[in-house]
Design a protein around this motif. Sequence first.
Motif, PDB file in Angstrom:
ATOM      1  N   ALA A 140       8.571  -1.655   6.603  1.00  0.00           N
ATOM      2  CA  ALA A 140       8.997  -0.490   5.752  1.00  0.00           C
ATOM      3  C   ALA A 140       9.694   0.721   6.804  1.00  0.00           C
ATOM      4  CB  ALA A 140       7.657   0.408   5.146  1.00  0.00           C
ATOM      5  N   SER A 141       9.417   0.428   8.122  1.00  0.00           N
ATOM      6  CA  SER A 141      10.156   1.181   9.030  1.00  0.00           C
ATOM      7  C   SER A 141      11.692   0.939   9.163  1.00  0.00           C
ATOM      8  CB  SER A 141       9.539   1.124  10.393  1.00  0.00           C
ATOM      9  OG  SER A 141       8.226   1.639  10.487  1.00  0.00           O
ATOM     10  N   SER A 142      12.285  -0.024   8.578  1.00  0.00           N
ATOM     11  CA  SER A 142      13.691  -0.449   8.566  1.00  0.00           C
ATOM     12  C   SER A 142      14.231  -0.205   6.874  1.00  0.00           C
ATOM     13  CB  SER A 142      13.696  -1.786   8.898  1.00  0.00           C
ATOM     14  OG  SER A 142      13.592  -1.760  10.366  1.00  0.00           O
ATOM     15  N   VAL A 143      13.477   0.327   6.246  1.00  0.00           N
ATOM     16  CA  VAL A 143      13.822   0.654   4.823  1.00  0.00           C
ATOM     17  C   VAL A 143      14.430   1.885   4.389  1.00  0.00           C
ATOM     18  CG1 VAL A 143      13.104   0.596   2.195  1.00  0.00           C
ATOM     19  CG2 VAL A 143      12.332  -1.331   3.898  1.00  0.00           C
ATOM     20  N   ASP A 144      15.578   2.121   3.805  1.00  0.00           N
ATOM     21  CA  ASP A 144      16.207   3.312   3.291  1.00  0.00           C
ATOM     22  C   ASP A 144      15.650   3.754   2.161  1.00  0.00           C
ATOM     23  OD1 ASP A 144      18.455   5.314   3.928  1.00  0.00           O
ATOM     24  OD2 ASP A 144      18.715   4.715   1.800  1.00  0.00           O
ATOM     25  N   ASN A 145      15.416   2.791   1.069  1.00  0.00           N
ATOM     26  CA  ASN A 145      15.160   3.095  -0.029  1.00  0.00           C
ATOM     27  C   ASN A 145      14.798   1.998  -0.844  1.00  0.00           C
ATOM     28  OD1 ASN A 145      17.346   2.067  -2.063  1.00  0.00           O
ATOM     29  ND2 ASN A 145      18.474   3.232  -0.262  1.00  0.00           N
ATOM     30  N   ILE A 146      13.842   2.264  -2.088  1.00  0.00           N
ATOM     31  CA  ILE A 146      13.290   1.264  -2.742  1.00  0.00           C
ATOM     32  C   ILE A 146      13.268   1.664  -4.225  1.00  0.00           C
ATOM     33  CG2 ILE A 146      11.187  -0.102  -3.528  1.00  0.00           C
ATOM     34  CD1 ILE A 146      10.107   0.306  -0.585  1.00  0.00           C
ATOM     35  N   GLN A 147      13.770   0.696  -5.000  1.00  0.00           N
ATOM     36  CA  GLN A 147      13.800   0.935  -6.649  1.00  0.00           C
ATOM     37  C   GLN A 147      12.732  -0.039  -7.077  1.00  0.00           C
ATOM     38  OE1 GLN A 147      16.782   0.184  -9.796  1.00  0.00           O
ATOM     39  NE2 GLN A 147      16.981   2.390  -9.545  1.00  0.00           N
ATOM     40  N   ILE A 148      11.733   0.535  -7.920  1.00  0.00           N
ATOM     41  CA  ILE A 148      10.869  -0.571  -8.616  1.00  0.00           C
ATOM     42  C   ILE A 148      11.192  -0.476  -9.871  1.00  0.00           C
ATOM     43  CG2 ILE A 148       8.498  -1.028  -9.175  1.00  0.00           C
ATOM     44  CD1 ILE A 148       7.764   0.552  -6.732  1.00  0.00           C
ATOM     45  N   ALA A 208       7.565  -6.829 -12.846  1.00  0.00           N
ATOM     46  CA  ALA A 208       8.675  -5.716 -12.326  1.00  0.00           C
ATOM     47  C   ALA A 208       9.719  -6.469 -11.354  1.00  0.00           C
ATOM     48  CB  ALA A 208       7.884  -4.739 -11.508  1.00  0.00           C
ATOM     49  N   SER A 209      10.271  -5.525 -10.817  1.00  0.00           N
ATOM     50  CA  SER A 209      11.204  -6.154  -9.828  1.00  0.00           C
ATOM     51  C   SER A 209      11.137  -4.917  -8.723  1.00  0.00           C
ATOM     52  CB  SER A 209      12.548  -6.629 -10.155  1.00  0.00           C
ATOM     53  OG  SER A 209      13.262  -5.370 -10.781  1.00  0.00           O
ATOM     54  N   ILE A 210      11.309  -5.377  -7.464  1.00  0.00           N
ATOM     55  CA  ILE A 210      11.188  -4.215  -6.118  1.00  0.00           C
ATOM     56  C   ILE A 210      12.638  -4.573  -5.633  1.00  0.00           C
ATOM     57  CG2 ILE A 210      10.074  -3.657  -4.289  1.00  0.00           C
ATOM     58  CD1 ILE A 210       7.422  -4.550  -5.496  1.00  0.00           C
ATOM     59  N   ASN A 211      13.455  -3.719  -5.592  1.00  0.00           N
ATOM     60  CA  ASN A 211      14.637  -3.799  -4.905  1.00  0.00           C
ATOM     61  C   ASN A 211      14.426  -2.926  -3.882  1.00  0.00           C
ATOM     62  OD1 ASN A 211      17.329  -3.443  -4.562  1.00  0.00           O
ATOM     63  ND2 ASN A 211      17.895  -4.145  -6.233  1.00  0.00           N
ATOM     64  N   ILE A 212      14.675  -3.637  -2.644  1.00  0.00           N
ATOM     65  CA  ILE A 212      14.572  -2.982  -1.391  1.00  0.00           C
ATOM     66  C   ILE A 212      16.003  -2.754  -0.643  1.00  0.00           C
ATOM     67  CG2 ILE A 212      13.523  -3.060   0.880  1.00  0.00           C
ATOM     68  CD1 ILE A 212      11.191  -4.485  -0.247  1.00  0.00           C
ATOM     69  N   GLN A 213      16.231  -1.564  -0.161  1.00  0.00           N
ATOM     70  CA  GLN A 213      17.397  -1.547   0.556  1.00  0.00           C
ATOM     71  C   GLN A 213      17.211  -1.269   2.113  1.00  0.00           C
ATOM     72  OE1 GLN A 213      20.791   0.888  -0.401  1.00  0.00           O
ATOM     73  NE2 GLN A 213      22.129   0.151   0.823  1.00  0.00           N
ATOM     74  N   THR A 214      17.689  -2.001   3.021  1.00  0.00           N
ATOM     75  CA  THR A 214      17.424  -1.645   4.418  1.00  0.00           C
ATOM     76  C   THR A 214      18.207  -0.482   5.028  1.00  0.00           C
ATOM     77  OG1 THR A 214      18.891  -3.448   5.186  1.00  0.00           O
ATOM     78  CG2 THR A 214      16.388  -3.862   5.045  1.00  0.00           C
ATOM     79  N   PHE A 250       0.712  -1.482  -0.048  1.00  0.00           N
ATOM     80  CA  PHE A 250      -0.123   0.070  -0.086  1.00  0.00           C
ATOM     81  C   PHE A 250       0.989   1.269   0.025  1.00  0.00           C
ATOM     82  CE2 PHE A 250      -3.293  -2.927   0.540  1.00  0.00           C
ATOM     83  CZ  PHE A 250      -4.555  -2.193   0.419  1.00  0.00           C
ATOM     84  N   LEU A 251       1.976   1.088   0.482  1.00  0.00           N
ATOM     85  CA  LEU A 251       3.009   2.347   0.413  1.00  0.00           C
ATOM     86  C   LEU A 251       3.634   2.506  -1.152  1.00  0.00           C
ATOM     87  CD1 LEU A 251       4.900   1.664   3.674  1.00  0.00           C
ATOM     88  CD2 LEU A 251       2.696   2.614   3.356  1.00  0.00           C
ATOM     89  N   LEU A 252       3.346   1.468  -1.891  1.00  0.00           N
ATOM     90  CA  LEU A 252       3.694   1.775  -3.314  1.00  0.00           C
ATOM     91  C   LEU A 252       2.683   2.115  -4.099  1.00  0.00           C
ATOM     92  CD1 LEU A 252       6.134  -1.485  -3.479  1.00  0.00           C
ATOM     93  CD2 LEU A 252       6.637   0.703  -2.483  1.00  0.00           C
ATOM     94  N   ASP A 253       1.585   2.377  -3.674  1.00  0.00           N
ATOM     95  CA  ASP A 253       0.095   2.513  -4.625  1.00  0.00           C
ATOM     96  C   ASP A 253       0.337   3.663  -5.495  1.00  0.00           C
ATOM     97  OD1 ASP A 253      -2.375   1.440  -4.947  1.00  0.00           O
ATOM     98  OD2 ASP A 253      -3.187   3.408  -4.135  1.00  0.00           O
ATOM     99  N   GLN A 254       0.952   4.531  -5.328  1.00  0.00           N
ATOM    100  CA  GLN A 254       1.158   5.976  -6.110  1.00  0.00           C
ATOM    101  C   GLN A 254       2.253   5.540  -7.221  1.00  0.00           C
ATOM    102  OE1 GLN A 254      -0.879   8.996  -5.964  1.00  0.00           O
ATOM    103  NE2 GLN A 254      -2.067   7.058  -4.950  1.00  0.00           N
ATOM    104  N   THR A 255       2.796   4.556  -7.449  1.00  0.00           N
ATOM    105  CA  THR A 255       3.748   4.481  -8.461  1.00  0.00           C
ATOM    106  C   THR A 255       2.830   3.858  -9.778  1.00  0.00           C
ATOM    107  OG1 THR A 255       4.197   2.187  -7.567  1.00  0.00           O
ATOM    108  CG2 THR A 255       5.886   4.089  -7.142  1.00  0.00           C
ATOM    109  N   PRO A 256       3.741   4.033 -11.038  1.00  0.00           N
ATOM    110  CA  PRO A 256       2.826   3.789 -12.155  1.00  0.00           C
ATOM    111  C   PRO A 256       2.629   2.230 -12.123  1.00  0.00           C
ATOM    112  CG  PRO A 256       4.582   5.265 -12.711  1.00  0.00           C
ATOM    113  CD  PRO A 256       4.960   4.693 -11.147  1.00  0.00           C
ATOM    114  N   GLY A 257       1.343   2.151 -12.906  1.00  0.00           N
ATOM    115  CA  GLY A 257       0.798   0.707 -13.107  1.00  0.00           C
ATOM    116  C   GLY A 257       0.654  -0.056 -12.124  1.00  0.00           C
ATOM    117  N   VAL A 258       0.530   0.413 -10.849  1.00  0.00           N
ATOM    118  CA  VAL A 258       0.286  -0.439  -9.591  1.00  0.00           C
ATOM    119  C   VAL A 258      -0.969  -0.609  -9.083  1.00  0.00           C
ATOM    120  CG1 VAL A 258       0.900  -0.688  -7.146  1.00  0.00           C
ATOM    121  CG2 VAL A 258       2.929  -0.131  -8.700  1.00  0.00           C
TER     122      VAL A 258
END
Length: 832
Positions: free
Chosen positions: A200-208, A224-230, A141-149
């Motif tokens: 999400a509270s331990s995430v620094d950034n996400i690339q979709i 897609a790929s969701i690449n998460i960095q903590t 739900f925190l990624l809901d405003q990204t394209p095509g989601v």
Amino acid sequence: MKKRSLLFTLAAFSPIFLWAQNNLSVKVIDEKENKPLVGASVSILGSLASAQTNRQGVISFKNVKDGDYIVRVSYIGYKSVEKQLMLDSSQELLVSLSSQEFIADEVIVHATRANTNAATTYKNLSRQDIAKNNLGQDLPFLLDQTPGVVTYSDAGAGVGYTGIRVRGSDPTRVNVTLNGIPYNDAESMGSFFVNLPDFASSVDNIQIQRGVGTSTNGAGAFGASINIQTNTRTDTAYAELDNSFGSFNTWKNTVRIGTGLIDNKFTFDGRLSRIKSDGFVDRGASDLKSFFLSGAWYGKKSLLRANVFSGKEKTYQAWNGVPEEKLFGTTQDVESYIAANGLQGADAENIRNADPRRYNSFLYKNQNDNYQQDHYQLLFSTNVSENLSLNAALHYTRGRGYYEEYKAGANYEDYGLTPVIVGDSTISTTDLVRERWLSNHFYGVTYSAQYKANERLNLTLGGAYNEYKGDHYGDVTWSRNPLFIKNAHEMGDERFDTRYQYYFNDAKKTDFNVFAKGAYQLDRLSLFGDIQYRRVGYSFLGFDRNLNNVQQEADLNFFNPKVGMTYQFAGNDQVYLSYAIGNKEPVRDDYENSTPDSRPKAERMQDIELGYRRTTSRFSLGINGYAMLYKDQLILTGQINDVGAQTRMNVPDSYRLGLEADLKWQPVRNFSWALTGALSRNKIKDFYEYINVYDAEWNVADQKVNHYKSTTIALSPSFVGSSELAFVPIKNGEVAFISKYVSRQYLDNTSNKDRSLDAFFVNNIRMSYQLKFKSVKNIGLSLLINNIFNEKYESNGYTYSSIYQGDPAIYTSNFYFPQAGTNFLLGLNLRF
């Protein structure tokens, strides 16, 4: 709805031109050698301007309005610099960067990330972007405003079991990595974020990355790929409390602490979280707990980080959805459903009396899903030389849990039991409680090496080896009637607690991949190549040619090439073109319920991406077109295979064609408007639907076949749009109006409007205010009001059809997952 869709389309795809006064040119050089730094990141804080330097180490921003600005410059291996300037005419700014004493954490995910000049389609989200909406809802739900989601929630309010689809592709086709380490379940290939609550509270950034993207580890990325960095390094000590309360008795409590940098070498960070909610759906409650611990050592040329994190969830099952007769039908429709499904007693009264949008068919008090997942990661990076850096990671994940359910009138034969004879009576059915268990181990290593041959050429070599071992078994934990002859004399008792394991099977899966990729700069033209080899070995319980359950094996070899090019114009305008091939193996159910003769083939996809990017201080735009061409895509057709199972079948030709836009406009500093739009055509060229024909004993006697030409792929909307209007009325305060539109989605592949989800348009309001008070570094107040116009909508569902006793009429059962009406989440953040 058509008008709304048209407005979104026009807004998302209309060109916008901005006029301003000044041009700002920034040149970035190495402080010691005085040489230009290619690919340095330059951003103008308080504006949208952000880009990377060219081969001359220069980036130019056009049409920057008069004002005071802070220019931030960063480059891996160098200390970041912020420079203040007052702009009232065109200027040239020279920035010198000195070597960093420590390696930056960004190198951990560098091998699998797309950079600013990459010939692929991506979206970056910072920690600040994520934190704005992080009040208790799950990560999708925190990624809901990204394209095509498109996101959805079983319990209706974004807590508990949730999911995400990108470009119409379900979660099994979305590759997820945590610090470059695969997260998708090795067998089902789904990503269950409920097992990592408040991650999400331990995430620094996400690339979709949409489409195939760049080489990554784990399952193939078909949507897609969701690449998460903590968490990354924080130099100063901190303590932080996050508390949220909202509708449906939703609570989120989070504690975060960090030591800051100790002796210029060590950092330690920790988080403890709890989320509880009754859910929008009746009995759709969730009780979620998690923790995150991280320690790092920073040397002059090396970085070592250890992460340990865990999640434990207890979620009342809400995965059956609401039948159409209850959600949209009349009282008579509900009575017909009761009769057709043989509902009696409490079950019948439940469906009669429940709120149609909150109905849950489960009544058993312990109808819960229980699962715990523990993760251990050891990440290492080192700079061998100025031009060569190495990364490696060891990981281990331990997962175990079960879901419990009550089954009324279960047949003994279905559980491998013989009927029990008591006196003159033969007992062949019983009410029982069963637990279905999953216990698994997932471990492996990932690695990469980045080599900068010269200013023009960058090379990366990487890969991974991962191994999965999983046990699947089911236990009967309670029975109303005796299960065995030996306890038949206890018939006077009402409870039989004898634990009986009625099935067990294990599986092993190995996943090896190696990739090599390179980028070559030719003046304004950047060329990109990426070659990946992946080998999958899978040992599992399936059926042989005689329909006996036996251990089987499958070995697959995939070759995934990618090429692309990006052209940089004089300003911050780019165009890019890429071509990629992706391959993906079938999931567990496809293998388990088939023989070697009926086993489905792996899927293959060709992905073509053509895009344009533009960034100015007040305006950013990304627009791209794509063609995803599938061969042997696996979909549900209803067809029964040679063991009588309905598994997914390969369809020879299908495709997704689309146009996406992601833009943001900031005409003044205290107002911005972000828009996304995704217009697509998702088709199967020839689709054959198989419908079961049942006899009087409800055995499958035959199948009816319907043929469709150019039909729409299930759950693939033709348009998805979002909008966020953000206004800063006072310093440190923000009000945002957030909208999301999703067009009609078909529940199956027949393009039948009677089996579909209506289009929906949902609007939210987010308000926040930040202040400081004495020793408190930050006091943050947030209010998120979801679905302010109380839109009644469903974002997910399923359907099946059948024919009974030769009656030509087709009976279709549709089930929906209603989402919550107007609801709120109120948050308080304290940082010390």
